[in-house]
Design an enzyme around this catalytic site. Structure first.
Site, PDB file in Angstrom:
ATOM      1  N   LYS A 156       0.831  -1.195   0.000  1.00  0.00           N
ATOM      2  CA  LYS A 156       0.000   0.000   0.000  1.00  0.00           C
ATOM      3  C   LYS A 156       0.870   1.252   0.000  1.00  0.00           C
ATOM      4  CE  LYS A 156      -3.780  -1.926   2.836  1.00  0.00           C
ATOM      5  NZ  LYS A 156      -4.902  -1.649   1.932  1.00  0.00           N
ATOM      6  N   ARG A 179     -10.483 -11.347   1.659  1.00  0.00           N
ATOM      7  CA  ARG A 179     -11.318 -12.414   1.089  1.00  0.00           C
ATOM      8  C   ARG A 179     -10.624 -13.768   1.160  1.00  0.00           C
ATOM      9  NH1 ARG A 179     -11.579  -9.092  -4.361  1.00  0.00           N
ATOM     10  NH2 ARG A 179     -11.327  -7.501  -2.766  1.00  0.00           N
TER      11      ARG A 179
END
Length: 501
Positions: free
Chosen positions: A280, A354
């Protein structure tokens, strides 16, 4: 802060601060406001007559004790238009009020709230909302401040809700007790989310869960890395591969309904998310300590469920790990296998939530869940879609969504349903595996939900994407700047609703 209820008049209670409510538009004072006005030389009526007190919702006026008034001060709270009153507005009013009371060092407080409770609807549910507002609004996270001058001044030691008959006071007392339990679940989630990641590792969360289980009579199992490997949790373990912190797959179980199949609550537990190899940007990355908000909410909800003892079985699953870059970290292009045998091509290691939830959902199915609700700070796309107002919800059945909608409305934690059309799954097709873990920018929150749906199978399932509401940027009503604790109370309300059903 002690919360109690008492019958009779407000001035029958010994207090340092007396709170009375004044609605907007009503000329004559009534109830506690009339009693306090009479003992204080008509000051409240005089201020209303002169336009200094309008009674608009959230208006708070602090006066010294005047005339023959006991205590130190009078606090006049405007409640707005009584026609528009609701449990939600009362919760927000109580949250704002308690911060003002703390700022003036209100000490022992008596609140003549019977009029506000009556206007808000069902007396017990109104009392629940009032207690929630008081407990949520008084929250603060300051455990790491070490300088005495930074310590917050002022306190509310006790608050007694006064009014009505003894029977009515008993109903209010019952509502206050339940509201406190619900609000304390949210505050527990807030504590877990606000804690710095070096002090809230997967090991720390597992320890917290074990202590929680002991305190309220739950069962707790922590699946370690070796057992996760034996169970085939390759998707979950792929996220943990780059971290030196050992992953902890936490399972809490509450049994209130014999052998009935449990409601499963699955929470994403990424205790810090760097994005892994798909790193990130550095700006704002400190907020990623709260990427375990899903796990925090399901764990905190279990304490409230354990205290309220509904007639339902509930299973909370929190797959916890860090997502870090490193020599052993999972790489874009790698293929991993989930607990139920599906293969996943990892395109972006920053789509890690996920991956841990996939094995969490598969585990819930293995345990025979009657329905599954997963909670996750899953996608930035959800923040774009719904902002910081509502959580996005996807559900495979109308019935389960309806249950969640009722629970969230009662909790004041708003949700919005989004679609699950089959066409969205096309974006997840992989050239080398059963599916890939991202589907591109378009409809990113929906394709993430479609990924998770593969692992829920035929079990009724709902996914709550709380990325937009995981934190609050300012104090407002029952909300306090920092972690929100959403949707802990919704999950408890869901379990309570299933118990009644």
């Amino acid at each position: 802060m002690d919360l109690t209820a008492a019958s009779g008049g407000i001035l029958d209670q010994r207090a340092e601060s007396y709170v009375v409510t004044v609605p907007e538009g009503r000329r004559r004072l009534s109830g506690a406001a009339a009693q306090v006005n009479a003992r204080s030389g008509g000051v409240i009526a005089g201020m209303r007559r002169d336009g200094l007190l309008r009674g608009t919702r959230g208006e708070i006026t602090v006066l010294p004790a005047l005339g023959e008034m006991p205590g130190k001060r009078i606090v006049v709270l405007g409640t707005g238009d009584e026609v528009k009153a609701s449990a939600h507005s009362l919760r927000a009013l109580a949250g704002s009020l308690v911060r003002r009371l703390r700022a003036i060092d209100a000490g022992a407080v008596a609140w003549g709230a019977s009029g506000a409770l009556a206007a808000a609807g069902d007396p017990e549910e109104a009392a629940v909302a009032l207690a929630e507002g008081l407990v949520l609004g008084s929250y603060r996270f300051d455990r790491h401040r070490t300088r005495e001058e930074d310590a917050p001044a002022g306190a509310v030691r006790s608050l007694c809700v006064v009014g009505g008959t003894a029977r009515q006071a008993a109903v209010v007392e019952r509502g206050l007790a339940r509201g406190r339990i619900l609000a304390e679940a949210t505050n527990e989630a807030r504590d877990l989310e606000n804690e710095p990641a070096n002090r809230m590792t997967p090991t720390d969360i597992a320890q917290h869960a074990m202590e929680l289980a002991t305190s309220v009579g739950l069962e707790c199992t922590v699946i370690e890395r070796s057992e996760a490997e034996r169970l085939g949790m390759g998707s979950y373990l792929s996220v943990a591969a780059g971290s030196v912190q050992p992953p902890k797959f936490i399972v809490l179980s509450y049994r209130g309904a014999g052998r009935a199949r449990p409601l499963a609550l699955v929470g994403k537990g990424i205790t810090f998310d760097t994005g892994g190899i798909s790193l990130k940007p550095g700006a704002g990355m400190e907020a990623m300590k709260a990427d375990m908000s899903g796990a925090a909410s399901v764990i905190a909800a279990m304490r409230a469920i354990g205290r309220l003892r509904p007639r339902v079985n509930v299973l909370a699953i929190a797959p916890c790990t860090e997502n870090m870059p490193g020599g052993s970290a999972t790489k874009p292009g790698d293929v991993v296998y989930t607990m139920d045998g599906q293969s996943v091509e990892i395109i972006n290691t920053d789509a890690e939530g996920r991956l841990v939830l996939a094995d969490g959902l598969a585990y819930a199915r293995r345990e025979g869940a009657s329905a599954i609700v997963d909670v996750a700070t899953l996608t930035g796309a959800m923040s774009v879609a719904l902002g910081a107002v509502r959580s996005g919800v996807f559900s495979s059945t109308d019935r389960l969504y309806g249950e969640l909608e009722r629970a969230s409305a009662a909790a004041g934690e708003r949700i919005w349903r989004l679609p699950l059309d089959d066409e969205y799954a096309r974006a997840l097709r992989s050239e080398v595996a059963d599916l890939k873990n991202v589907g591109g920018r378009a409809a990113g929150a929906i394709t993430a939900a479609k990924f998770l749906q593969r692992f829920a199978g035929e079990t009724p399932w709902a996914h709550m994407d709380i990325a937009g509401v995981m934190s609050v940027d300012r104090d407002s009503g029952e909300w306090v700047k920092g972690a929100s604790g959403i949707p802990a109370r919704t999950l408890v309300r869901l379990a309570l609703g299933r118990s009644r059903g």
